[in-house]
Design an enzyme around this catalytic site. Sequence first.
Site, short mmCIF file in Angstrom:
data_model
loop_
_atom_site.label_atom_id
_atom_site.label_comp_id
_atom_site.label_asym_id
_atom_site.label_seq_id
_atom_site.Cartn_x
_atom_site.Cartn_y
_atom_site.Cartn_z
N SER A 134 0.84 -1.20 0.00
CA SER A 134 0.00 0.00 0.00
C SER A 134 0.87 1.25 0.00
O SER A 134 1.63 1.46 -0.94
CB SER A 134 -0.98 -0.05 1.18
N HIS A 176 -4.20 -0.66 -4.19
CA HIS A 176 -5.66 -0.84 -4.04
C HIS A 176 -6.33 -0.47 -5.37
O HIS A 176 -7.35 0.21 -5.39
CB HIS A 176 -6.21 0.06 -2.92
N GLU A 203 -5.25 -5.23 -4.62
CA GLU A 203 -5.04 -5.80 -3.28
C GLU A 203 -4.64 -7.28 -3.39
O GLU A 203 -4.99 -7.96 -4.36
CB GLU A 203 -6.33 -5.64 -2.46
#
Lengths: 264, 264
Positions: A134, A176, A203
């Site tokens: 992330s 994401h 993800e």
Amino acid sequence: LTYSATDIEGCLIPIGGAEDKKSRRTILNYFTHLCGGKEARIVVIPVASAFAHETGNTYCKIFGDMGVSNVECLHVDSRQQANDPVRANLLREATGIFMTGGDQLKLMSVIGATRIEDAIHHCRANGTHIAGTSAGASAMSRQMIAFGRSGATPSQRMVQLASGLGLAESLIIDQHFSQRNRLGRLMTAVALNPGCIGVGIDEDTACVICPDGSAEVIGSGTVTIVDGREMAYTDVYSAKGYSPVTVSGVNVRVLRSGAQDYFG
Amino acid sequence: LTYSATDIEGCLIPIGGAEDKKSRRTILNYFTHLCGGKEARIVVIPVASAFAHETGNTYCKIFGDMGVSNVECLHVDSRQQANDPVRANLLREATGIFMTGGDQLKLMSVIGATRIEDAIHHCRANGTHIAGTSAGASAMSRQMIAFGRSGATPSQRMVQLASGLGLAESLIIDQHFSQRNRLGRLMTAVALNPGCIGVGIDEDTACVICPDGSAEVIGSGTVTIVDGREMAYTDVYSAKGYSPVTVSGVNVRVLRSGAQDYFG
């Protein structure tokens, strides 16, 4: 998997966030294997997280559960601490560095242009594998996406850039990706940075990038490549604010686990 | 002036816009002198301008009036033209390159990552002096200010960054600085890029930067240095939108003609 621990050194493994931590752990297993398995020396950098101590401890526990005996957490709360040679030294012997999620701009505001950043580059040059999930994935870029809006249509103001670590010099990494509908902001980032390659990672998915520029997708989702190396045209300078921007000649590829690409 | 044509090669001369073109021409005289005076070979790049042909011709006429016999204008309207080896070759023999004002994001959208950009870097490495006014000054940065808001107070959203030419690797150059009240956006840009040095240049003012990092101000206004090399703290990641941002440990200097600095 194409790459094994004995093949290569100094890989980048940006992960799109929300990687499986409990069942198959495909990505985390791959990373620890690459770093030397039980012999790995992994340093977790949780600075991006607003709850850095908790996040750091979670990953340390996971890597410990996976059999890695030597796992440490590098806690720094300030630029002053990030300039502390003793803390920077903690990275010296690492075979792997893992940067957690959180806010990539917080990570860079604390460690950017400090001894910790220098040590990360030094490790990379010496063969340490570097993973980031992330925020930790975004921060690998030179032109880092700091934040932005969702949506499929590119627009000038939908993405804010800042300096990242520059571990992947011409890549702009987003995460994401499908889950948060980020194609528009990645296209915009590429339009604002001609010649760059956007890498949008879903993800529980990662893109393993070797020092020679070869790359392979692992995990359950896809990686979307927005390749601006041959960009023909953009009017990003004239389409103001949130009005739609034209981008042409950008090669878009969607890759799933096992697919390979080349960023050299 | 400290530097003369026989001293040095490969200077950068970012100009804050609206340089005197009619009376004393302090900055333009300095640039032509540096490039070899009557023997100079100057190429004007007017791509940033919305009226590129007119702007290019204006500067060609000015340099001609100043006695430079060899002045050419490099017109490119598209990325395809910017990749044309014949056009890129026009730069090869230049002792000086002059980039006009306009929109720095237009300039980079057309020439970024093309043969023209490669040729500019090649020239620089071979000793060509490179001047740019307004947009042409901003585009010298790696982390280029594409556009932004006026005001003294830094805020996260007041500045938009994109890739510049990277001729000045760790400098973020801004222009029309006092005239358009741009301290806030330059402080924000530095906060978003730890370790960078902001260089805010007034109109009719320039900062002559030598390859060794030494710099001197010329012209009628001032240059404001926002030196982030020792930045102690910023909350740019948590102060959202247009709310004020904290930046501390940044050394700010205001320099007038004759004052020197060091960016090495």
